[in-house]
Design a protein around this motif. Structure first.
Motif, mmCIF file in Angstrom:
data_model
loop_
_atom_site.group_PDB
_atom_site.id
_atom_site.type_symbol
_atom_site.label_atom_id
_atom_site.label_comp_id
_atom_site.label_asym_id
_atom_site.label_seq_id
_atom_site.Cartn_x
_atom_site.Cartn_y
_atom_site.Cartn_z
ATOM 1 N N ALA A 118 -12.385 26.810 -38.703
ATOM 2 C CA ALA A 118 -11.365 27.657 -39.316
ATOM 3 C C ALA A 118 -11.419 27.569 -40.836
ATOM 4 C CB ALA A 118 -9.985 27.257 -38.811
ATOM 5 N N ALA A 119 -11.623 26.341 -41.346
ATOM 6 C CA ALA A 119 -11.728 26.174 -42.790
ATOM 7 C C ALA A 119 -12.961 26.892 -43.325
ATOM 8 C CB ALA A 119 -11.797 24.686 -43.127
ATOM 9 N N HIS A 120 -14.039 26.847 -42.568
ATOM 10 C CA HIS A 120 -15.260 27.549 -42.979
ATOM 11 C C HIS A 120 -15.026 29.057 -43.006
ATOM 12 C CE1 HIS A 120 -19.508 28.316 -43.525
ATOM 13 N NE2 HIS A 120 -19.505 29.129 -42.474
ATOM 14 N N ALA A 121 -14.278 29.546 -42.014
ATOM 15 C CA ALA A 121 -13.981 30.974 -41.959
ATOM 16 C C ALA A 121 -13.125 31.415 -43.146
ATOM 17 C CB ALA A 121 -13.282 31.310 -40.647
ATOM 18 N N LEU A 122 -12.336 30.480 -43.681
ATOM 19 C CA LEU A 122 -11.499 30.784 -44.841
ATOM 20 C C LEU A 122 -12.274 30.682 -46.159
ATOM 21 C CD1 LEU A 122 -8.212 28.927 -43.828
ATOM 22 C CD2 LEU A 122 -8.589 31.395 -43.913
ATOM 23 N N GLY A 123 -13.533 30.322 -46.063
ATOM 24 C CA GLY A 123 -14.371 30.270 -47.252
ATOM 25 C C GLY A 123 -14.440 28.919 -47.928
ATOM 26 N N MET A 124 -13.926 27.873 -47.294
ATOM 27 C CA MET A 124 -13.981 26.539 -47.884
ATOM 28 C C MET A 124 -15.396 25.988 -47.750
ATOM 29 S SD MET A 124 -10.367 24.902 -46.511
ATOM 30 C CE MET A 124 -10.572 23.427 -47.502
ATOM 31 N N HIS A 125 -15.905 25.398 -48.842
ATOM 32 C CA HIS A 125 -17.242 24.830 -48.773
ATOM 33 C C HIS A 125 -17.200 23.467 -48.090
ATOM 34 C CE1 HIS A 125 -16.061 22.314 -52.187
ATOM 35 N NE2 HIS A 125 -15.692 23.410 -52.819
ATOM 36 N N TYR A 126 -18.382 22.885 -47.861
ATOM 37 C CA TYR A 126 -18.491 21.654 -47.056
ATOM 38 C C TYR A 126 -17.660 20.515 -47.631
ATOM 39 C CZ TYR A 126 -20.511 17.451 -44.994
ATOM 40 O OH TYR A 126 -20.677 16.245 -44.364
ATOM 41 N N ARG A 127 -17.751 20.302 -48.934
ATOM 42 C CA ARG A 127 -17.031 19.192 -49.554
ATOM 43 C C ARG A 127 -15.528 19.316 -49.332
ATOM 44 N NH1 ARG A 127 -17.674 15.429 -53.676
ATOM 45 N NH2 ARG A 127 -15.787 14.983 -54.872
#
Length: 216
Positions: A118-127
């Protein structure tokens, strides 16, 4: 009645100080490098994962005593002369990093993947995903096991006497040889270890119960 003079008590206190110091060095170093090991263990790169697995297997699969010997007697073969306390600190740090890394690896993988996705879908990078979402939850889950390992690490510092370092156990042995009161001296040493380890163990059990009772 067995009696210890001020010199013997001071010597034991010095040994106790070094036991606590070595525990702190090994644990703090283990936290730093253990986090690196844990992140490498769950990395997407296969080579990085394999190297982390090899590190964990090496230090979990060999005795701490052997690791102390290798650091203390092995590094001088490469021209790196280290003192006894430095050798013990290096060995304890490497040992702790393997165990803490595996503990935290399990905690990281226990976090539902949906949160990271979900965080990835929101555009958050790996770090940001790892340090803002996954790791805070994982470290909370792993706290009881981390405290349990701290207790084991504290007791493991007694092996430092093998390479000539005078910590609590070695100090007790020296005083026992001088006073011819081994039962009394080592009873006192054991009581000091218990006074340090039992509160930590009790804290770990409380944290475990609290996590088990927490709503999912």
């Amino acid at each position: 009645m067995p009696h210890l003079g001020i010199n013997e008590i001071t010597f034991l206190a010095q040994g106790l100080k070094w036991t606590l110091f070595l525990t702190a060095i090994g644990f703090v170093g283990g936290i730093v490098f253990g986090l690196i090991v844990a992140l490498a263990r769950v990395a997407q790169n296969r080579l990085v994962r394999v190297l982390a697995m090899a590190w964990i297997a090496l230090f979990q699969g060999t005795p701490l005593l052997m690791q102390l010997f290798v650091v203390f007697f092995g590094l001088p073969l490469f021209g790196l002369n280290v003192s006894a306390w430095a050798a013990v600190a290096i060995a304890l740090t490497a040992h702790a990093s393997a165990f803490l890394g595996e503990i935290w690896r399990g905690a990281i993988q226990a976090i539902p993947k949906g949160q990271s996705e979900a965080a990835h879908a929101l555009g958050m990078h790996y770090r940001a995903r790892m340090f803002d979402i996954v790791l805070p939850q994982a470290l909370k889950i792993s706290l009881p096991a981390t405290i349990g390992f701290l207790v084991q690490l504290l007791k493991g510092t007694s092996l430092a006497a093998i390479v000539g370092f005078i910590e609590l156990t070695r100090a007790g042995q020296i005083i026992s040889n001088q006073t011819y009161q081994p039962l009394f001296v080592f009873g006192l040493v054991g009581a000091l270890y218990f006074a340090m380890c039992w509160p930590l163990s009790h804290w770990g059990r409380r944290m475990e119960r609290r996590l088990a009772e927490a709503p999912r």
